[in-house]
Every structure is written in structure tokens, then in C-alpha cells.
Design a protein around this motif. Structure first.
Motif, mmCIF file in Angstrom:
data_model
loop_
_atom_site.group_PDB
_atom_site.id
_atom_site.type_symbol
_atom_site.label_atom_id
_atom_site.label_comp_id
_atom_site.label_asym_id
_atom_site.label_seq_id
_atom_site.Cartn_x
_atom_site.Cartn_y
_atom_site.Cartn_z
ATOM 1 N N ILE A 6 0.830 -1.178 -0.114
ATOM 2 C CA ILE A 6 -0.121 0.090 -0.023
ATOM 3 C C ILE A 6 0.829 1.340 0.068
ATOM 4 N N PHE A 7 0.650 2.115 -0.855
ATOM 5 C CA PHE A 7 1.667 3.180 -1.084
ATOM 6 C C PHE A 7 0.839 4.629 -0.975
ATOM 7 N N ASP A 8 1.326 5.282 0.120
ATOM 8 C CA ASP A 8 0.939 6.824 -0.093
ATOM 9 C C ASP A 8 1.357 7.322 -1.559
ATOM 10 N N VAL A 9 1.063 8.491 -1.869
ATOM 11 C CA VAL A 9 1.236 9.036 -3.101
ATOM 12 C C VAL A 9 2.200 10.163 -2.901
ATOM 13 N N ASP A 10 1.838 11.241 -2.348
ATOM 14 C CA ASP A 10 2.393 12.505 -2.244
ATOM 15 C C ASP A 10 3.618 12.522 -1.431
ATOM 16 N N GLY A 11 4.893 12.648 -1.899
ATOM 17 C CA GLY A 11 5.964 12.630 -0.918
ATOM 18 C C GLY A 11 6.440 11.171 -0.744
ATOM 19 N N THR A 12 5.742 10.378 -1.275
ATOM 20 C CA THR A 12 6.282 8.972 -1.308
ATOM 21 C C THR A 12 6.500 8.372 -2.719
ATOM 22 N N LEU A 13 5.614 8.342 -3.439
ATOM 23 C CA LEU A 13 5.578 7.862 -4.830
ATOM 24 C C LEU A 13 5.861 9.008 -5.815
ATOM 25 N N LEU A 14 5.382 10.227 -5.654
ATOM 26 C CA LEU A 14 5.412 11.458 -6.572
ATOM 27 C C LEU A 14 6.079 12.522 -5.545
ATOM 28 N N ASP A 15 7.086 13.280 -6.431
ATOM 29 C CA ASP A 15 7.642 14.270 -5.768
ATOM 30 C C ASP A 15 6.753 15.628 -5.754
ATOM 31 N N SER A 16 5.775 15.416 -5.189
ATOM 32 C CA SER A 16 4.845 16.660 -5.412
ATOM 33 C C SER A 16 4.345 17.446 -4.118
ATOM 34 N N MET A 17 5.151 17.277 -2.990
ATOM 35 C CA MET A 17 5.140 18.096 -1.929
ATOM 36 C C MET A 17 5.308 19.713 -2.017
ATOM 37 N N PRO A 18 6.311 20.110 -2.704
ATOM 38 C CA PRO A 18 6.385 21.602 -2.761
ATOM 39 C C PRO A 18 5.379 22.232 -3.440
ATOM 40 N N VAL A 19 4.372 21.882 -4.361
ATOM 41 C CA VAL A 19 3.363 22.397 -4.950
ATOM 42 C C VAL A 19 2.557 22.830 -4.172
ATOM 43 N N GLU A 165 5.096 5.015 3.359
ATOM 44 C CA GLU A 165 4.607 6.256 3.818
ATOM 45 C C GLU A 165 6.000 7.342 4.339
ATOM 46 N N ASP A 166 5.623 8.533 3.903
ATOM 47 C CA ASP A 166 6.575 9.621 4.121
ATOM 48 C C ASP A 166 6.314 10.445 5.410
ATOM 49 N N ALA A 167 4.993 10.421 5.717
ATOM 50 C CA ALA A 167 4.623 11.236 6.945
ATOM 51 C C ALA A 167 4.571 10.474 8.419
ATOM 52 N N LEU A 168 5.145 11.143 9.231
ATOM 53 C CA LEU A 168 5.432 10.462 10.605
ATOM 54 C C LEU A 168 3.797 9.821 11.232
ATOM 55 N N TYR A 169 3.111 10.710 11.240
ATOM 56 C CA TYR A 169 1.673 10.542 11.680
ATOM 57 C C TYR A 169 1.020 9.241 11.086
ATOM 58 N N ALA A 170 1.138 9.157 9.805
ATOM 59 C CA ALA A 170 0.605 7.976 9.055
ATOM 60 C C ALA A 170 1.119 6.827 9.189
ATOM 61 N N ALA A 171 2.734 6.957 9.324
ATOM 62 C CA ALA A 171 3.555 5.829 9.593
ATOM 63 C C ALA A 171 2.890 5.233 10.909
ATOM 64 N N VAL A 181 6.017 -1.416 8.016
ATOM 65 C CA VAL A 181 5.971 0.043 7.280
ATOM 66 C C VAL A 181 7.407 0.263 6.983
ATOM 67 N N ALA A 182 7.268 0.605 5.727
ATOM 68 C CA ALA A 182 8.505 1.570 5.316
ATOM 69 C C ALA A 182 8.405 2.756 4.844
ATOM 70 N N ALA A 183 9.405 3.745 5.928
ATOM 71 C CA ALA A 183 9.423 4.894 5.794
ATOM 72 C C ALA A 183 10.190 5.545 4.546
ATOM 73 N N VAL A 184 9.728 6.484 3.874
ATOM 74 C CA VAL A 184 10.201 6.887 2.638
ATOM 75 C C VAL A 184 10.783 8.330 2.687
ATOM 76 N N TYR A 185 12.061 8.594 2.742
ATOM 77 C CA TYR A 185 12.555 10.103 2.944
ATOM 78 C C TYR A 185 11.805 10.838 1.847
ATOM 79 N N ASP A 186 11.431 11.988 2.321
ATOM 80 C CA ASP A 186 10.919 13.239 1.554
ATOM 81 C C ASP A 186 11.305 14.525 2.291
ATOM 82 N N ARG A 187 11.845 15.413 1.307
ATOM 83 C CA ARG A 187 12.366 16.841 2.068
ATOM 84 C C ARG A 187 11.314 17.357 3.150
#
Length: 215
Positions: A6-19, A165-171, A181-187
Motif C-alpha cells: 500500500i503506497f501513499d502518493v504525495d511525498g512517497t511515490l510522487l515528488d509533489s509536496m513542494p507544490v 509512507e513519508d509522513a510520521l503520523y501516517a506511518a 511500514v517502510a518510511a520513505v524520505y521526503d524533504r
């Protein structure tokens, strides 16, 4: 030891958080207005209507608050349709899961239309059994409902299903519900890196690394 993913999308699969931080600035730029420094930080804690009101008053815009909000939404939608990119190693890892007959689902807090637009353009849609959204589930990721619904769809036991997931609360939510859980780095979550490492089963900088992580 993975029967489903199960994949989160923003910040995990896509580099979309900056927008999400840049949307106000992008909207103003489309009007030929240069945003003042620090606008992203000012708008970040605001709701869409609050942010639209702030832009109207601060930059003396002639548009109504609703028109500004709609304009910002179009700016975000345009980014997903035309600009956003997958993060490093994403498609290679999804291909690996597909080869190994491990089904995958997406679980996102964003609107379905944004994710589908990005997935279709990037060629990622074919890797997912289903896209789940918090809006459709009726609860955010502070509750495990979206992950449990995805696991049921995948037909995998919770204990043998990995959540990325990239977000702490969701992880934390996924781990407490019994998922791996696999935590994925995002800026955007730089400040939570250590806590993410403590929460997750594994922590990866990008999906190229996961080939060596024992998953």
C-alpha cells in the motif's frame, strides 16, 4: 515477506509536496505578480479559503475569494497533469512487485482526480489494483481505515502487507494497526527523520535502496 503493498502518493511515490507550498506563489505569478518572500510559510497552516482571503487582501486582487481558491486549485491540478515526477526508483520497484505477483494499492489524502492525472501521464496506473482516497473512505490517516480497506481489496493479511509512507503520523497509524511500514524520505519530513526511523520497520532514502533492504 510481502503479500501486498500500500503506497501513499504525495511525498512517497510522487515528488509533489513542494507544490502545496508553492501554489499561492504560482497563482500570483500567473497574474503577473511576484510573491513576497516567505509566502509559502504564511499560507501553509491556512485553509484554502483563508489563504485565498489572505492573497486577496495582501495583494489587493480584484478576484473574489472563491475565484482565487478556484485558481489555486487549477494551479495544483495543472502541476499534477503536466509537471509532477515520480520519485527515484519508483517505477522499477513497482515493476518488481508486478513480476512477483504482489498486488499494490495507493492510499492518498489528495483528490482522486489529481492522482489519476499524474499516474496516467507517468504510466503508473497499470501497477495499482485500486486508488483509495481519504475523502472517499471518510477518515484521514490518523485512523487506519484507509489501510485496512486497501488490504481487504488486495486480499492480503495485515501482518504481511507493507505500507509505504513519508509522513510520521501516517506511518505511526499503519504500524499501530499491525502493518509492516517502510518510511520513505521526503524533504518535507526532514525534521521527522529520526522519529520515522524509530517508527518504521525500515527507512529508505529512495526506492532504489529498497532492493537492498530485505523487503
Amino acid at each position: 515477506m510481502m503479500d501486498g503493498a500500500i503506497f501513499d502518493v504525495d511525498g512517497t511515490l510522487l515528488d509533489s509536496m513542494p507544490v502545496w507550498g508553492e501554489a499561492g506563489m504560482r497563482y500570483l505569478a500567473g497574474l503577473g505578480i511576484k510573491a513576497a518572500p516567505g509566502l509559502s510559510e504564511i499560507l501553509y497552516p491556512m485553509s484554502m479559503s483563508e489563504g485565498a482571503m489572505y492573497l486577496k487582501e495582501t495583494y489587493r486582487l480584484k478576484q473574489t475569494v472563491r475565484e482565487i481558491g478556484d485558481g489555486i486549485n487549477r494551479t495544483i491540478q495543472d502541476f499534477y497533469q503536466n509537471e509532477v515526477q515520480a520519485k527515484k526508483g519508483v517505477e522499477s520497484f513497482l515493476k518488481r512487485l508486478q513480476r512477483e505477483h504482489i498486488p499494490a494499492a495507493a492510499a492518498t489524502s489528495s483528490d482522486r482526480c489529481l492522482i489519476e492525472a499524474a499516474f496516467d501521464r507517468l504510466g503508473l496506473s497499470r501497477y495499482f489494483v485500486h486508488i483509495f482516497t481519504c475523502t472517499e473512505i471518510g477518515k484521514g490517516k490518523d485512523e487506519p481505515d484507509i489501510y485496512l480497506a486497501a488490504a481487504r481489496k488486495l486480499g492480503s493479511e495485515v501482518s504481511r502487507t507493507w505500507v509505504f509512507e513519508d509522513a510520521l503520523y501516517a506511518a505511526r497509524t499503519a504500524r499501530q494497526a499491525g502493518f509492516c511500514v517502510a518510511a520513505v524520505y521526503d524533504r518535507s519530513a526532514e525534521g521527522d527523520k529520526q522519529k520515522l526511523k524509530e517508527t518504521a520497520n525500515i527507512y529508505i532514502k529512495d526506492f532504489d535502496m529498497i532492493m537492498h533492504a530485505g523487503v
